[in-house]
Write a protein that holds these residues in place. Structure first.
Motif: not given
Length: 380
Positions: A124-137
Motif C-alpha cells: 500500500a505504501g508504494r501504491r503511488s510509485r508502483d502503479i504509474p511505474w507499471f503503466h509506463q513499463a
C-alpha cells in the motif's frame, strides 16, 4: 471506500466501520486509517494469540491486481528476477520489482493462474510509485510485444487468517480439503456460500491463509472469519510477528537503493534466470551475486533496551560505524530484543559480536540466523 475519499484524507478499507464496532484504535498507515489494536487487548497479547491460536488481519490496504495477456510471463520476467515459467499454475512466489540499477522498487507476491494471467499483491505504501511505474513499463513493453494489460482490483478486500489453528477454523467453513492447499498454493475455495480466492501463506511465519474478497462481500466474510477462537489483530502485532519471522518491511528493510543480494533475497533468482539474466538491473545484481555485495542484511540479538530503526551499528574493536538498524523490537515470543539491519560485507557472519548505539550507549549485539522464531508453514 477508497475511490470516494477526498485528497489529503486517510483512505478507508471496506472494514473501517467493522473495525470501529469492534473497538479498534485506528491509526494512519500507508495513507489508510488502519487498526493498531482492538479494545483493551494489547499488541503483545494479540501477538501471542496468533502464535498460539489464530488471528485475523485486515490487509485490504494492499494493492491487488491482475496482469494478463499472451506475453504476461515474459513481461514479469523482465521486471522481476523470478523464474515464472517454471512456477506451477495456482502457485505463488515472493518476488521484487527492480529498477534499472537493480534496486528494489517494491516486494510483492506473484500468483500464477495461467501462462497469460498472474495475480499480484503489492504494498500500500508504494501504491503511488508502483502503479504509474507499471503503466509506463507496460506501455514500453506493448510497443514491441503482444500486448498485456493491468487490472487493479479496486476496493477488493484482503484478509489474513494466521496461526496454528487457522486451518482447523477455516476447514469448519468449507467442503474443500485444505490439506490439498500446501504452502504457496492457491485455489478458489467455497466458504459458506462465498467463492473466495485463497492463498496459503502469510507474513507471520505461522500457517495461514490470505483471502481475497470482492468489495461487496468483504464485511460478511470478515464477520464469518472472526468468531472464537479467532481474534481480530492489528498493525502492532503484525509488525512484531513479521520481524520474528525475519520478514522485510518496505521502507524500513528494503528501498530503491538496496539490491536483492544485499537484502539476502538471492534465493528469489532461479537457476535459469542466473544463466540467462534478462531482468531489469541484472548487471549490478549478477555482479554482486558472483562477487559480493558491499553490505548485507543481518539479524541480531541486542542487550539492554531495544534497538530501533536508525540505530547505528559499530565494530566494537575499531569503533568504526559499519551499519544501521532497520527494524527492532522486544520479541514477545523470545523475551529478548531482536533487530534487523545492514552491515558492511565481512561483518555479517553468524555469531559475530557487534555494538549498537542505543540511547547514546554502545550495547552488545550478536548476529543470529533468521527467522528469529521458527516458521510453521504447512507443506503437507
Amino acid at each position: 471506500m477508497s475511490n470516494t475519499v477526498k485528497p489529503g484524507e486517510l483512505q478507508r478499507t471496506a472494514l473501517y466501520d467493522f473495525h470501529l464496532k469492534n473497538g479498534a484504535k485506528m491509526v494512519p498507515f500507508a495513507a489508510y486509517a488502519m487498526p493498531l489494536q482492538y479494545g483493551d487487548v494489547g499488541a503483545v497479547a494479540s501477538h501471542k494469540h496468533v502464535r498460539e491460536s489464530v488471528g485475523l488481519f485486515d490487509v485490504s490496504h494492499m494493492v491487488q491486481s491482475i496482469i494478463r495477456g499472451p506475453t504476461a510471463t515474459e513481461f514479469l520476467e523482465w521486471i522481476t528476477p523470478s523464474d515464472l515459467q517454471s512456477l506451477p499454475a495456482y502457485s505463488s512466489t515472493l518476488s521484487v520489482l527492480l529498477n534499472e540499477n537493480g534496486g528494489i522498487i517494491d516486494d510483492l507476491m506473484i500468483t500464477k493462474h495461467a501462462e497469460d494471467a498472474f495475480y499480484l499483491v503489492t504494498n500500500a505504501g508504494r501504491r503511488s510509485r508502483d502503479i504509474p511505474w507499471f503503466h509506463q513499463a507496460i506501455k514500453e513493453w506493448n510497443k514491441k510485444h503482444d500486448p498485456i494489460e493491468l487490472e487493479i482490483l479496486a476496493d477488493w478486500g484482503l484478509l489474513a487468517l494466521q496461526g496454528p489453528e487457522a486451518a482447523q477454523y477455516l476447514q469448519g467453513l468449507t467442503s474443500f480439503d485444505l490439506r490439498e492447499l500446501t504452502f504457496g498454493k492457491c485455489a478458489w475455495v467455497p466458504v459458506e456460500g462465498f467463492n473466495l480466492h485463497v492463498t496459503r501463506g502469510g507474513y507471520t511465519g505461522e500457517d495461514g491463509f490470505e483471502i481475497s474478497t470482492p468489495p461487496l462481500e468483504t464485511v460478511d466474510v470478515a464477520k464469518l472469519l472472526s468468531k472464537s477462537p479467532v481474534q481480530l489483530t492489528g498493525l502492532g502485532a503484525r509488525d512484531s510477528l513479521r520481524l520474528e519471522a525475519g520478514m522485510c518491511l518496505y521502507g524500513h528493510d528494503l528501498d530503491e537503493k538496496t539490491t536483492p543480494i544485499e537484502a539476502g533475497l538471492a534465493w528469489l533468482i532461479g537457476k535459469r534466470r542466473r544463466e540467462n539474466p534478462t531482468f531489469l538491473g541484472h548487471e549490478k545484481v549478477m555482479k554482486q551475486l558472483k562477487s559480493a555485495p558491499p553490505r548485507r542484511r543481518v539479524g541480531m540479538f541486542v542487550e539492554g533496551p531495544p534497538a530501533r530503526q536508525g540505530a547505528k551499528i559499530f565494530d566494537p574493536v575499531s569503533k568504526k560505524q559499519i551499519g544501521v538498524v532497520t527494524s527492532g523490537i522486544p520479541s514477545p515470543t523470545l523475551g529478548k530484543n531482536i533487530a534487523m539491519g545492514y552491515v558492511e560485507n565481512g561483518f555479517h557472519k553468524k555469531g559475530t559480536e557487534l555494538a549498537v548505539d542505543v540511547r547514546d550507549k554502545l550495547r552488545k549485539a550478536v548476529l543470529t540466523p533468521m527467522p528469529f522464531v521458527p516458521s510453521h508453514y504447512y507443506r503437507g
